[in-house]
Design a protein around this motif. Structure first.
Motif, PDB file in Angstrom:
ATOM      1  N   LEU A 263      -1.044   9.570  -4.752  1.00 56.56           N
ATOM      2  CA  LEU A 263       0.072   8.641  -4.523  1.00 56.56           C
ATOM      3  C   LEU A 263       0.791   8.327  -5.826  1.00 56.56           C
ATOM      4  N   ILE A 264       2.105   8.532  -5.823  1.00 55.98           N
ATOM      5  CA  ILE A 264       2.939   8.276  -6.995  1.00 55.98           C
ATOM      6  C   ILE A 264       3.687   6.957  -6.804  1.00 55.98           C
ATOM      7  N   THR A 265       3.628   6.099  -7.815  1.00 57.99           N
ATOM      8  CA  THR A 265       4.331   4.814  -7.747  1.00 57.99           C
ATOM      9  C   THR A 265       5.808   5.037  -8.046  1.00 57.99           C
ATOM     10  N   MET A 266       6.659   4.630  -7.099  1.00 58.94           N
ATOM     11  CA  MET A 266       8.092   4.807  -7.231  1.00 58.94           C
ATOM     12  C   MET A 266       8.692   3.639  -8.028  1.00 58.94           C
ATOM     13  N   ALA A 267       9.973   3.764  -8.380  1.00 53.12           N
ATOM     14  CA  ALA A 267      10.633   2.737  -9.196  1.00 53.12           C
ATOM     15  C   ALA A 267      10.665   1.378  -8.502  1.00 53.12           C
ATOM     16  N   ASP A 268      10.642   1.378  -7.158  1.00 55.04           N
ATOM     17  CA  ASP A 268      10.669   0.106  -6.421  1.00 55.04           C
ATOM     18  C   ASP A 268       9.265  -0.397  -6.093  1.00 55.04           C
ATOM     19  N   ASN A 269       8.242   0.221  -6.734  1.00 55.58           N
ATOM     20  CA  ASN A 269       6.831  -0.156  -6.575  1.00 55.58           C
ATOM     21  C   ASN A 269       6.220   0.235  -5.229  1.00 55.58           C
ATOM     22  N   THR A 270       6.943   1.008  -4.412  1.00 52.70           N
ATOM     23  CA  THR A 270       6.317   1.627  -3.248  1.00 52.70           C
ATOM     24  C   THR A 270       5.592   2.889  -3.734  1.00 52.70           C
ATOM     25  N   GLN A 271       4.863   3.537  -2.824  1.00 54.08           N
ATOM     26  CA  GLN A 271       4.144   4.752  -3.201  1.00 54.08           C
ATOM     27  C   GLN A 271       4.485   5.902  -2.263  1.00 54.08           C
ATOM     28  N   LYS A 272       4.525   7.113  -2.812  1.00 53.08           N
ATOM     29  CA  LYS A 272       4.750   8.321  -2.024  1.00 53.08           C
ATOM     30  C   LYS A 272       3.698   9.366  -2.389  1.00 53.08           C
ATOM     31  N   PRO A 273       3.229  10.154  -1.387  1.00 56.57           N
ATOM     32  CA  PRO A 273       2.355  11.282  -1.721  1.00 56.57           C
ATOM     33  C   PRO A 273       3.097  12.253  -2.642  1.00 56.57           C
ATOM     34  N   ILE A 274       2.406  12.786  -3.621  1.00 57.66           N
ATOM     35  CA  ILE A 274       3.055  13.621  -4.629  1.00 57.66           C
ATOM     36  C   ILE A 274       3.720  14.845  -4.013  1.00 57.66           C
ATOM     37  N   GLU A 275       3.170  15.349  -2.889  1.00 61.32           N
ATOM     38  CA  GLU A 275       3.718  16.565  -2.295  1.00 61.32           C
ATOM     39  C   GLU A 275       5.062  16.346  -1.595  1.00 61.32           C
ATOM     40  N   VAL A 276       5.483  15.084  -1.364  1.00 59.02           N
ATOM     41  CA  VAL A 276       6.774  14.847  -0.708  1.00 59.02           C
ATOM     42  C   VAL A 276       7.862  14.476  -1.716  1.00 59.02           C
ATOM     43  N   LEU A 277       7.531  14.406  -3.003  1.00 53.48           N
ATOM     44  CA  LEU A 277       8.547  14.087  -4.000  1.00 53.48           C
ATOM     45  C   LEU A 277       9.595  15.182  -4.067  1.00 53.48           C
TER      46      LEU A 277
END
Length: 419
Positions: A263-277
């Motif tokens: 999980l990657i922390t986005m600029a708005d402090n939400t998280q996304k799985p690295i494979e969907v970036l």
């Protein structure tokens, strides 16, 4: 008598040389899922995804998508725009170079719009193939690659044997049983290939001739060195004698990555799985000097295959899985990696210490102590961020980590800007 002794000596010497050549066996990555039906489904999903990605580019966040939309884009790797591609559009080991020339001792004549040229064996596409062009099974025919001195070093050779686009094509055509590998004209190893629709991963001692004291740009002007693959034995095809190789490609010491699901922390402090970036996403970054967090935009991403990962367990019950050379930030502001020598040799980090159990890592809002480090040899796809528009840090599973820029690549880009 002297002539006889000389003949016996020469034969004995040749046998001893032959015995010195190492024999390598592969790790297998099954490709039995590849099919024309799979290609059609991929293209359908990709078309749907393109409309979802357009919505996201217009301001819709991943968390606001419907469950069906999330499932659709989670099942498509946005770095893969072609079903048959081996590497995605992001950076990989090939960011640092790779073979500049591909030649073959012979090539089967084209059939209509379909060709079997040497370039097909290294186009990073499963569907296109090289086929030798002599009568019989092609024993003695070869493929040769020319590498610039500046190319990154090789630690793995991957052979995709036979015509893997379908089970029928694979069985109808002959496949290689043994390849003889030459480095700079000298025999290096025998590659024993299994008779499977698979990517066959051969680990090798580090191969590469770049003197790291030579400037990257100057090294590109030096003569190329050659790697040659000669067909020694084949598995006969059910219909054709022609021997087929879909791909021979490489991995090496020039990419460090994370496992799928990180999980990657986005600029708005939400998280996304690295494979969907995707390119243009904004992640949370950190400036060591000001000790401030800020938004940074993804400029390059990568999706190579690895089989030598570590899992770092933390005292809060979480963990992170990455390659051994990926740098992680300690609370003291120093970079740590499980293989610091490799990290410093190949990437932009000049000071890296050994990652150990008990070390305390810098998290998004807390400190995280390492409780265990375990290894994982399973072959799997990995992901990483290669470059950001500013800074070189991002948060993976809540831990501050570094980006992927290659040391040689950065020197080359600097030269291009200043010349």
């Amino acid at each position: 008598m002297n002539k006889l002794l000389t003949y016996i000596f020469l034969i004995t010497a040749q046998l001893l040389i032959a015995q010195d050549i190492k024999t390598l066996t592969p790790n297998i990555e099954d490709l039995g899922h590849l099919s024309v039906t799979g290609e059609k489904e991929f293209n359908r999903n990709l078309k749907v995804c393109e409309s979802i990605w357009e919505k996201m580019e217009n301001g819709v966040d991943y968390t606001d998508l419907t469950a069906a939309e999330k499932k659709t884009i989670d099942n498509v790797d946005e770095t893969m725009m072609n079903y048959w591609d081996i590497e995605g559009q992001g950076c990989s080991w090939y960011c640092g170079g790779g073979p500049a020339t591909k030649t073959a001792s012979s090539t089967l004549e084209s059939q209509g719009a379909i060709d079997y040229k040497a370039d097909n064996v290294h186009d990073l596409n499963y569907k296109n193939v090289w086929v030798e062009g002599v009568a019989g099974y092609g024993v003695g025919e070869y493929i040769a690659y020319g590498f610039p001195q500046s190319s990154p070093r090789i630690t793995e050779i991957i052979v995709v044997n036979g015509h893997v686009k379908s089970e029928k094509a694979w069985r109808n055509n002959s496949r290689v049983k043994k390849l003889k590998l030459y480095i700079k004209g000298e025999p290096y190893a025998i590659l024993n290939l299994t008779d499977q629709r698979a990517a066959q991963h051969f680990k090798v001692d580090t191969i590469g001739f770049l003197d790291r004291d030579i400037d990257y740009v100057a090294a590109k002007k030096l003569p190329q060195w050659e790697m040659k693959f000669e067909i020694l034995e084949v598995y006969p095809g059910e219909k054709y004698e022609d021997t087929v190789i879909s791909e021979i490609y490489f991995d090496g010491i020039d990419v460090h990555c994370f496992a799928k699901g990180t999980l990657i922390t986005m600029a708005d402090n939400t998280q996304k799985p690295i494979e969907v970036l995707v390119f243009g996403d904004e992640v949370l970054s950190y400036d060591q000097q000001s000790q401030q967090q800020f938004a940074a935009t993804i400029k390059e991403i990568a999706n190579p295959v690895h089989d030598n990962l570590i899992t770092i367990s933390l005292e809060d019950g979480t963990s992170i899985t990455c390659t051994k050379d990926h740098p992680l930030m300690s609370v003291s502001g120093t970079w740590l990696s499980y293989d610091p020598k490799k990290t410093k040799a190949d990437y932009i980090y000049n000071s890296v210490n050994k990652l150990r159990v008990g070390a305390i890592l810098l998290g998004v809002n807390k400190e995280l102590k390492i409780t265990a480090i375990t290894t994982n040899d399973k072959i799997q796809s990995t992901y990483t961020i290669v470059a950001l528009d500013r800074g070189n840090t991002f948060y993976a599973n809540g831990i501050l980590v570094g980006t992927e820029e290659l040391r040689e690549q950065k020197a080359y880009e600097k030269h291009q800007i200043t010349k």
